[in-house]
Design a protein around this motif. Structure first.
Motif, short mmCIF file in Angstrom:
data_model
loop_
_atom_site.label_atom_id
_atom_site.label_comp_id
_atom_site.label_asym_id
_atom_site.label_seq_id
_atom_site.Cartn_x
_atom_site.Cartn_y
_atom_site.Cartn_z
N VAL A 73 0.84 -1.20 0.00
CA VAL A 73 0.00 0.00 0.00
C VAL A 73 0.88 1.25 0.00
N THR A 74 2.06 1.12 -0.63
CA THR A 74 3.01 2.23 -0.64
C THR A 74 2.66 3.22 -1.74
N GLY A 75 2.05 4.32 -1.37
CA GLY A 75 1.66 5.32 -2.36
C GLY A 75 0.37 4.95 -3.06
N TYR A 76 0.01 5.74 -4.06
CA TYR A 76 -1.26 5.49 -4.76
C TYR A 76 -1.17 4.23 -5.61
N ASP A 77 -2.30 3.57 -5.75
CA ASP A 77 -2.38 2.32 -6.50
C ASP A 77 -2.65 2.61 -7.98
N LEU A 78 -1.58 2.93 -8.71
CA LEU A 78 -1.74 3.15 -10.15
C LEU A 78 -1.83 1.83 -10.90
#
Lengths: 366, 478
Positions: free
Chosen positions: A142-147
């Motif tokens: 879940v590191t940063g936005y899920d692009l």
């Protein structure tokens, strides 16, 4: 244009002075600009760790190559990607990048999840020509936005995938298909729903109204499949006697690929709805023939050529996508269902950020 | 941990912002007295505290929309808050912000067993979602350790996981749709009871965006029928590396347990003292749980035990009763609380590829000696999500800083091993400044570009996720 490295691809994108059709194996019927940017030159499995249930491959790797590598270790792509070649009369070789870009999932999606749920990481070249990575090769991240999820199903409109990382699963020891004769679609959806509400882990729940048969698939260790099949038969007995067909991979491949609609004249639409709405939606779209998958949640509908399957769907939640139709129809109606103004503003805003020159499959998704 | 300096202009307008909020909310939903705003000064990352300027507790999507519209017009940052259980500081306020808590929005809006979903307001707690469908033998799968207290809003913001993700996935795999309010007050519906997105998968990017894209007020969640039964087996080993190899072999064998949990000697001891679960005294313990009917469970456990025996375990114990299973899980689930009773600790959340487990554990042991701080390891081994617990003394000057440096080294180690900084807790402020270790500048640009679209003024939870210097230009322009 067929780059053989990610760097070469990035260079090509920087130098683009007009729109391109982004393409994997060209099997899914996407039309668009004459200039084609192909990913098939970026090919090969770069990492496969069966003990970690992870596989990383370059975007242009043939799905068949990945499936063979998994098969050798008794594993599989659990989301069971459909093959559109027979339905669309296309001849290329489906690539894993194409599967991801289109978020293609088959019957097991109802239980195991969609392609996007198995996608752990991506690398892609965006419209600026930058190589971007997001996610990785671990299952919880879940590191940063899920692009990663955003790229799945973006049909190449946000960037050109160069590498994908996937969670894979063990292939079940055995399987069986139960069928029951139900002429009425409403009752059929009740059967599927009842089965999916059971604790018996049904991994396929489909209905073919032509045959008047509802199909349920059970997979796992032999003893367990036998046990659950017995339990389901008795729980669904009020709907009629269930026959046990043993392993029928061909049947599920047929449902996965909408095989029964392949030789029929007419347009083919893929409609995603709340399962219980399926029979009414099938009626409203004026389907000449249809198949239900995902417990009713997915309708493969054959409609008269040029007909607008979305015309009478406004009271239902969900969406309808053209899979097979003439160019005129696709141009007039749009391949994808238009989204409302607020969502469209967000989607277009994202596209402008990722592909400011509008070079990747322009207009494909609205 | 650095936070942006509060905007004096905003602080000076506290009264006028408050009076505008009082026009759209009942008086008891606007908290302004410093004695009361203090209740919102931190979340579960208690080392950092800062009371907000105001806190509001709207009771409907419309009220959330009104609050956000006003705050945007006033240029006031908003920090959304679920139940305040974030371990990453996701709900940490700044002095010039309005905390928007969803605690008054806890209703179940729709339950549909035929189509297997539930729609709830997002202030509802994780466990009470399962509570709402339990009588029909259904459940909501993601089960973070804080499930008794944590809100669905926070679960969506952080894309929370839990112990059973190996089989059921994390929040994003169980979320079908949301009602979300954008910073300008616009209400958007994304997804719904149907599967798969029609256009771009916005739901996928909203989930896990740490309250930076909008405030999710309602959620449609997938519910599942409970399995007929579930039972764990305890496997003890005298070597952590051997336990790691056993995990890999179980996964390769074709069995998919619902959970494989790992504890090292320190955690085993602390948890055992707390829960009296009968954990063996050894270097590494695995709890492997499988589901199904009695016969199915027996079959899977016998296969698992057969594999485990090849690794010479010092203990193999199948749970014999529901009570025993509950105790085994109580021990594991109370690991953090139990550790908290004996020592101050910091809990980490990196993920690594399962295959690098032995190496990473060895390196953590070495670092522990270098830093002179003990570390206990407890984690979801099936999916490589580690929770090293670093013990320190909060009253000893310099110990917290030393612990944070040690933690940062462990997380960098996870990234270098092919993993990531956070598996389920989120970045928040805690891992914000490590983001550049995992992502190159253009990777972070691509993520920030998403925020530019949803929240062009960078008012929603602005000081989180991205290193402050990386987001500075955007925050300053707002």
């Amino acid at each position: 244009m067929r780059p053989e490295t990610e760097a070469e691809l990035a260079e090509i994108v920087v130098g683009l002075n007009g729109p391109v059709r982004v393409s994997g194996g060209s099997t899914r019927g996407v039309t668009g600009p004459e200039d084609v940017l192909e990913t098939t030159g970026l090919s090969g499995i770069t990492l496969y760790e069966p003990g970690a249930l992870t596989l990383v491959a370059k975007a242009g790797t043939p799905v068949a190559e990945i499936e063979a590598a998994l098969e050798a270790e008794g594993q599989q792509l659990a989301f069971e990607p459909s093959d559109y070649r027979e339905l669309l009369g296309t001849t290329g070789e489906p690539t894993i990048g194409g599967v991801v870009a289109a978020n293609i999932s088959g019957p097991r999606r109802i239980q195991a999840g969609a392609c996007r749920d198995f996608l752990l990481g991506v690398r892609y070249v965006d419209g600026h020509g930058h190589v971007i990575k997001n996610g990785g090769r671990v299952m919880k991240n879940v590191t940063g936005y899920d692009l990663v999820k955003l790229m799945a199903g973006s049909w190449g409109t946000l960037g050109v995938l160069t590498e994908v990382s996937l969670k894979v699963l063990p292939k079940p020891e055995t399987s069986t298909t139960l069928s029951v004769s139900v002429p009425d679609a409403d009752v059929a959806v009740q059967v599927l729903s009842k089965a999916l509400q059971s604790p018996y882990e049904v991994t396929g729940a489909a209905y073919d109204p032509q045959k008047g048969s509802a199909y349920l698939r059970l997979e796992g260790f032999a003893g367990s499949v036998k046990y659950r099949s017995r339990k389901l038969k008795s729980e669904l007995a009020p709907f009629g006697a269930l026959s046990d067909h043993g392993t029928t991979d061909g049947l599920w491949q047929g449902i996965r690929d909408a095989h029964s609609l392949a030789d029929q004249t007419g347009d083919v639409w893929r409609i995603s709805v709340k399962p219980g709405d399926a029979p009414r939606v099938a009626e409203k779209v004026g389907a000449k023939q249809y198949v239900l998958d995902w417990g009713g949640g997915l309708i493969w509908a054959l409609v008269p050529e040029g007909a607008d399957a979305r015309a009478n769907l406004d009271i239902f939640t969900g969406h309808a996508t053209i899979v097979r139709a003439g160019t005129d129809t696709v141009e007039a109606l749009g391949r994808f269902q238009p989204v409302n103004a607020a969502l469209s503003a967000l989607s277009n805003g994202i596209r402008r950020q990722f592909d400011p020159r509008d070079v990747f499959n322009p207009g494909l998704m609205g | 941990m650095e936070m942006p300096r509060p905007n004096p202009d905003v602080l000076a307008r506290k009264q006028s912002v408050m009076s505008r909020l009082l026009q759209v909310l009942p008086a008891d939903a606007v908290i302004h007295d410093p004695a009361e705003t203090r209740a919102y000064e931190c979340d579960a990352l208690t080392a950092y505290r800062c009371p907000p300027m105001l806190a509001v507790l709207p009771a409907s999507t419309q009220e959330v929309s009104d609050v956000l519209r006003i705050c945007r017009e006033e240029g006031v940052p908003v920090v959304p808050r679920g139940s305040g259980t974030s371990l990453a500081g996701g709900a940490l306020p700044t002095a010039d912000c309005v905390i928007l808590g969803v605690a008054r929005m806890t209703e179940v809006l729709e339950t549909d067993y035929d189509n297997r979903f539930i729609r709830v307001q997002t202030g509802r707690t994780n466990l009470s979602v399962t509570g709402a469908v339990e009588e029909e033998d259904f459940f909501y799968a993601p089960d973070p350790s804080s499930q008794l207290a944590c809100a669905i809003a926070g679960n969506i913001a952080m894309n929370s996981g839990g112990a059973h993700c190996l089989k059921y996935g994390v929040t994003t795999n169980n979320l079908l749709g949301v009602t979300m309010v954008l910073m300008d007050g616009t209400v958007v519906e994304v997804g719904g009871a149907h599967l798969d997105s029609g256009g771009l998968d916005l739901l996928g990017v909203i989930c896990g965006s740490e309250g930076q894209l909008g405030v999710v007020t309602e959620a449609t969640l997938r519910i599942l029928r409970k399995p007929e039964g579930a039972r764990p087996v305890l496997l003890g080993f005298d070597d952590t590396a051997v336990a790691g190899r056993c995990v890999s072999d179980i996964i390769k064998s074709g069995i998919l347990p619902v959970a494989i949990e790992f504890m090292d000697a320190l955690c085993i001891q602390v948890c055992e003292n707390f829960a009296h679960a009968g954990y063996p005294d050894c270097a590494a313990l695995l709890i492997v749980e499988v589901e199904g009917s009695e016969a199915e469970i027996d079959h899977q456990l016998s296969k698992i035990i057969e594999i485990a025996k090849r690794h010479k375990p010092v203990e193999i114990r199948e749970s014999q009763s529901a009570e025993e299973s509950a105790k085994i899980w109580l021990g594991r689930k109370s690991a953090f609380g139990a550790m908290g009773q004996v020592n101050d600790y910091m809990c980490l959340d990196g993920t690594i590829p399962v295959s690098s487990l032995p190496d990473v554990l060895r390196r953590i042991g070495e670092l522990s000696e270098d830093y002179g701080l003990p570390v206990g390891n407890v984690f979801h081994a099936g999916d490589g999500n580690m929770h090293p617990l670093i013990l320190f003394d909060a009253n000893k000057p310099g110990d917290l800083e030393k612990c944070e440096a040690f933690g940062a080294d462990i997380l960098k180690l996870c990234v270098d091993a092919g993993g990531c900084l956070t598996g389920e807790h989120g970045v928040g402020i805690e891992k914000r400044d490590l983001m550049t270790h995992q992502y190159a500048p253009q990777d972070l640009e691509a993520q920030m570009a998403i925020k530019d679209v949803f929240d062009p003024d960078w008012l929603l939870n602005p000081a989180k996720v991205f290193p402050l210097d990386v987001s500075e230009a955007r925050r300053a322009a707002a």
